[in-house]
Scaffold this active site. Sequence first.
Site, PDB file in Angstrom:
ATOM      1  N   GLY A  15      23.839  75.067  32.109  1.00  0.00           N
ATOM      2  CA  GLY A  15      23.004  74.577  31.000  1.00  0.00           C
ATOM      3  C   GLY A  15      23.518  73.240  30.493  1.00  0.00           C
ATOM      4  N   ARG A  25      30.598  59.328  30.846  1.00  0.00           N
ATOM      5  CA  ARG A  25      30.993  57.930  30.567  1.00  0.00           C
ATOM      6  C   ARG A  25      32.515  57.771  30.610  1.00  0.00           C
ATOM      7  NH1 ARG A  25      32.335  55.858  25.522  1.00  0.00           N
ATOM      8  NH2 ARG A  25      31.939  53.640  25.150  1.00  0.00           N
ATOM      9  N   ARG A  29      34.525  55.480  33.338  1.00  0.00           N
ATOM     10  CA  ARG A  29      35.245  54.261  32.923  1.00  0.00           C
ATOM     11  C   ARG A  29      36.765  54.408  33.062  1.00  0.00           C
ATOM     12  NH1 ARG A  29      31.286  51.721  28.310  1.00  0.00           N
ATOM     13  NH2 ARG A  29      29.685  51.138  29.814  1.00  0.00           N
ATOM     14  N   ARG A  76      21.060  75.128  38.138  1.00  0.00           N
ATOM     15  CA  ARG A  76      21.778  76.354  38.509  1.00  0.00           C
ATOM     16  C   ARG A  76      21.504  76.529  40.000  1.00  0.00           C
ATOM     17  NH1 ARG A  76      23.425  78.110  33.402  1.00  0.00           N
ATOM     18  NH2 ARG A  76      21.808  77.929  31.806  1.00  0.00           N
ATOM     19  N   CYS A  77      22.553  76.727  40.769  1.00  0.00           N
ATOM     20  CA  CYS A  77      22.442  76.770  42.227  1.00  0.00           C
ATOM     21  C   CYS A  77      23.119  78.052  42.701  1.00  0.00           C
ATOM     22  CB  CYS A  77      23.124  75.528  42.802  1.00  0.00           C
ATOM     23  SG  CYS A  77      23.256  75.508  44.582  1.00  0.00           S
ATOM     24  N   ASP A 107      31.909  78.375  32.483  1.00  0.00           N
ATOM     25  CA  ASP A 107      32.851  79.053  33.386  1.00  0.00           C
ATOM     26  C   ASP A 107      32.244  79.363  34.745  1.00  0.00           C
ATOM     27  OD1 ASP A 107      31.306  81.023  32.320  1.00  0.00           O
ATOM     28  OD2 ASP A 107      32.958  82.199  31.476  1.00  0.00           O
ATOM     29  N   GLY A 108      30.918  79.491  34.832  1.00  0.00           N
ATOM     30  CA  GLY A 108      30.268  79.627  36.146  1.00  0.00           C
ATOM     31  C   GLY A 108      30.545  78.391  36.980  1.00  0.00           C
ATOM     32  N   SER A 109      30.380  77.235  36.357  1.00  0.00           N
ATOM     33  CA  SER A 109      30.618  75.954  37.051  1.00  0.00           C
ATOM     34  C   SER A 109      32.085  75.831  37.465  1.00  0.00           C
ATOM     35  CB  SER A 109      30.233  74.795  36.134  1.00  0.00           C
ATOM     36  OG  SER A 109      28.895  74.931  35.727  1.00  0.00           O
ATOM     37  N   THR A 129      29.477  73.389  27.349  1.00  0.00           N
ATOM     38  CA  THR A 129      28.490  74.444  27.089  1.00  0.00           C
ATOM     39  C   THR A 129      28.335  74.608  25.583  1.00  0.00           C
ATOM     40  OG1 THR A 129      28.006  76.815  27.201  1.00  0.00           O
ATOM     41  CG2 THR A 129      30.304  76.212  27.427  1.00  0.00           C
ATOM     42  N   ASP A 131      27.769  77.302  24.226  1.00  0.00           N
ATOM     43  CA  ASP A 131      28.057  78.702  23.888  1.00  0.00           C
ATOM     44  C   ASP A 131      29.466  78.959  23.337  1.00  0.00           C
ATOM     45  OD1 ASP A 131      25.540  79.153  24.932  1.00  0.00           O
ATOM     46  OD2 ASP A 131      26.262  79.906  26.860  1.00  0.00           O
ATOM     47  N   ASP A 133      32.011  79.776  24.939  1.00  0.00           N
ATOM     48  CA  ASP A 133      32.448  81.047  25.524  1.00  0.00           C
ATOM     49  C   ASP A 133      33.443  80.884  26.669  1.00  0.00           C
ATOM     50  OD1 ASP A 133      30.668  79.919  27.294  1.00  0.00           O
ATOM     51  OD2 ASP A 133      29.593  81.765  27.732  1.00  0.00           O
ATOM     52  N   ARG A 175      23.936  83.109  25.257  1.00  0.00           N
ATOM     53  CA  ARG A 175      24.003  84.052  26.391  1.00  0.00           C
ATOM     54  C   ARG A 175      24.636  85.364  25.925  1.00  0.00           C
ATOM     55  NH1 ARG A 175      25.573  82.247  32.465  1.00  0.00           N
ATOM     56  NH2 ARG A 175      24.644  80.370  31.678  1.00  0.00           N
ATOM     57  N   ALA A 190      23.793  84.048   5.851  1.00  0.00           N
ATOM     58  CA  ALA A 190      22.888  85.113   6.310  1.00  0.00           C
ATOM     59  C   ALA A 190      23.352  86.484   5.816  1.00  0.00           C
ATOM     60  CB  ALA A 190      22.829  85.109   7.829  1.00  0.00           C
ATOM     61  N   HIS A 220      14.935  86.825  -0.182  1.00  0.00           N
ATOM     62  CA  HIS A 220      14.873  86.675   1.281  1.00  0.00           C
ATOM     63  C   HIS A 220      15.946  87.577   1.898  1.00  0.00           C
ATOM     64  CE1 HIS A 220      18.104  83.950   0.112  1.00  0.00           C
ATOM     65  NE2 HIS A 220      18.661  84.406   1.222  1.00  0.00           N
TER      66      HIS A 220
HETATM   67  P1  ADP Z   1      27.794  77.789  33.288  1.00  0.00           P
HETATM   68  O1  ADP Z   1      28.530  76.840  34.144  1.00  0.00           O
HETATM   69  O2  ADP Z   1      27.237  77.145  32.060  1.00  0.00           O
HETATM   70  O3  ADP Z   1      28.575  79.065  32.997  1.00  0.00           O
HETATM   71  P2  ADP Z   1      26.260  79.244  35.269  1.00  0.00           P
HETATM   72  O4  ADP Z   1      26.985  80.526  35.113  1.00  0.00           O
HETATM   73  O5  ADP Z   1      24.784  79.312  35.472  1.00  0.00           O
HETATM   74  O6  ADP Z   1      26.474  78.241  34.057  1.00  0.00           O
HETATM   75  O7  ADP Z   1      26.904  78.486  36.511  1.00  0.00           O
HETATM   76  C1  ADP Z   1      26.473  77.199  36.879  1.00  0.00           C
HETATM   77  C2  ADP Z   1      26.520  77.064  38.363  1.00  0.00           C
HETATM   78  O8  ADP Z   1      27.875  77.222  38.812  1.00  0.00           O
HETATM   79  C3  ADP Z   1      25.758  78.124  39.136  1.00  0.00           C
HETATM   80  O9  ADP Z   1      24.381  77.846  39.216  1.00  0.00           O
HETATM   81  C4  ADP Z   1      26.406  78.017  40.499  1.00  0.00           C
HETATM   82  O10 ADP Z   1      25.958  76.880  41.183  1.00  0.00           O
HETATM   83  C5  ADP Z   1      27.875  77.796  40.114  1.00  0.00           C
HETATM   84  N1  ADP Z   1      28.559  79.097  40.102  1.00  0.00           N
HETATM   85  C6  ADP Z   1      28.428  80.098  39.200  1.00  0.00           C
HETATM   86  N2  ADP Z   1      29.180  81.164  39.537  1.00  0.00           N
HETATM   87  C7  ADP Z   1      29.792  80.838  40.690  1.00  0.00           C
HETATM   88  C8  ADP Z   1      30.694  81.515  41.576  1.00  0.00           C
HETATM   89  N3  ADP Z   1      31.103  82.769  41.332  1.00  0.00           N
HETATM   90  N4  ADP Z   1      31.109  80.863  42.676  1.00  0.00           N
HETATM   91  C9  ADP Z   1      30.711  79.596  42.941  1.00  0.00           C
HETATM   92  N5  ADP Z   1      29.848  78.907  42.157  1.00  0.00           N
HETATM   93  C10 ADP Z   1      29.397  79.504  41.051  1.00  0.00           C
HETATM   94  O1  F6P Z   2      24.773  78.449  28.561  1.00  0.00           O
HETATM   95  C1  F6P Z   2      23.905  77.726  27.739  1.00  0.00           C
HETATM   96  C2  F6P Z   2      22.608  78.465  27.544  1.00  0.00           C
HETATM   97  O2  F6P Z   2      21.765  77.684  26.717  1.00  0.00           O
HETATM   98  C3  F6P Z   2      22.762  79.870  26.969  1.00  0.00           C
HETATM   99  O3  F6P Z   2      22.956  79.853  25.575  1.00  0.00           O
HETATM  100  C4  F6P Z   2      21.470  80.489  27.424  1.00  0.00           C
HETATM  101  O4  F6P Z   2      21.604  81.891  27.571  1.00  0.00           O
HETATM  102  C5  F6P Z   2      21.244  79.866  28.763  1.00  0.00           C
HETATM  103  O5  F6P Z   2      21.957  78.650  28.777  1.00  0.00           O
HETATM  104  C6  F6P Z   2      19.795  79.607  29.077  1.00  0.00           C
HETATM  105  O6  F6P Z   2      19.736  79.108  30.376  1.00  0.00           O
HETATM  106  P1  F6P Z   2      18.423  78.541  31.079  1.00  0.00           P
HETATM  107  O7  F6P Z   2      18.375  77.071  30.788  1.00  0.00           O
HETATM  108  O8  F6P Z   2      18.656  78.798  32.522  1.00  0.00           O
HETATM  109  O9  F6P Z   2      17.252  79.275  30.509  1.00  0.00           O
END
Ligand code: ADP
Ligand code: F6P
Length: 328
Positions: A15, A25, A29, A76-77, A107-109, A129, A131, A133, A175, A190, A220
């Site tokens: 995201g 940037r 640089r 996202r790949c 952390d996915g990236s 991110t 989030d 997280d 998320r 809130a 409210h």
């Molecule tokens: P974020 O990086 O914000 O946590 P995602 O979890 O969607 O978002 O991960 C982003 C991208 O990172 C994924 O679309 C994929 O290309 C790569 N990725 C995620 N998990 C893995 C994994 N276990 N191994 C290799 N690449 C991953």
């Molecule tokens: O990780 C950032 C985020 O905006 C999360 O808060 C949300 O769950 C997710 O990405 C939404 O992802 P997408 O753009 O794939 O709908």
Amino acid sequence: MSSEIKTVGVLTSGGDAPGMNAAIRAVVRKSLNSGLKVKGIKKGYMGLLNEEIVDMEAHSVSDIIQRGGTILGTARCLEFKEEEVQARAAEICRKHGIDGLVVIGGDGSYRGAQALAKHGINTIGIPGTIDLDIACTDYTIGFDTAINTAMEAIDKVRDTSSSHERCSIIEVMGRNAGYIALWCGVACGAEDVLLPEKYDFNEQTLVNNIIANRKKGKTHHLIINAEGIGHSTSMARRIEAATGIETRATILGYMQRGGSPTCKDRYYASIMGAYAADILAAGKTMRAVCYRNGEFVDYDIDEALAMEKTINPYQYEVSRLLSRNESV
Ligand code: ADP
Ligand code: F6P
């Protein structure tokens, strides 16, 4: 294993988050300043596999520090989780002379960066991110802008909610993490904050709280609902039926990910980007740049991904206590 590098690649993944441009940037640089070449990889790991790679000069990143989104694009790949695809991506890096790569994302990236490092490409992760997280770091780029955007929107909903004497459920992003909800819940006063890490799904408690507050004269009742709990619209219908008080759901959605980054996001992104460029130039690999205990530091990505993060119990308790307008 680490080795010195000549050409730095930079990509944004997952995201998008406000401040990613400031990070790009800084990477560009600072790397140029160290005498390295820089290449921008478009659309995350997908763009790497499709060889969407462009040369970056100092002027390529002019006029972007104030802009939301990411000039490189992101994606996202899912196929990047496959070993064979990761090996192909490392070969593509080598073909383009990219021996060091900065990945800006969540952390996915980082898992993608970890895989590429194991295939011989020096990689550094920067936490991007909204989030908040990522366990190894106290700060993630984009969080500050997102919470301020959400806070302003929630204040507006509160105005109309009070005028109509309604209960409002406002769903924020995050998320599976509740940090945006917690911060906005405290900052907007809130009455209830529902976090995936804490919520027990006992709607009767919410109903009792709404009725009790109405009896005390509150006009409210704001419920901040984290995305990880979801179902805000159906929850609103059930709460209205149980309380007899008009209840509306507002899902803030993607507006939280856009907009010009705050000063804080631009600052952290700039320092983290420069720091990433420096440790890459110094030959480090598979490191995650973090902000921890007031310092910019880096951790091994394996270690970083093994760390766990939880909502601070004291802060959660305070969020609940401050919304009660009673003495005991
Ligand atoms: P974020 O990086 O914000 O946590 P995602 O979890 O969607 O978002 O991960 C982003 C991208 O990172 C994924 O679309 C994929 O290309 C790569 N990725 C995620 N998990 C893995 C994994 N276990 N191994 C290799 N690449 C991953
Ligand atoms: O990780 C950032 C985020 O905006 C999360 O808060 C949300 O769950 C997710 O990405 C939404 O992802 P997408 O753009 O794939 O709908």
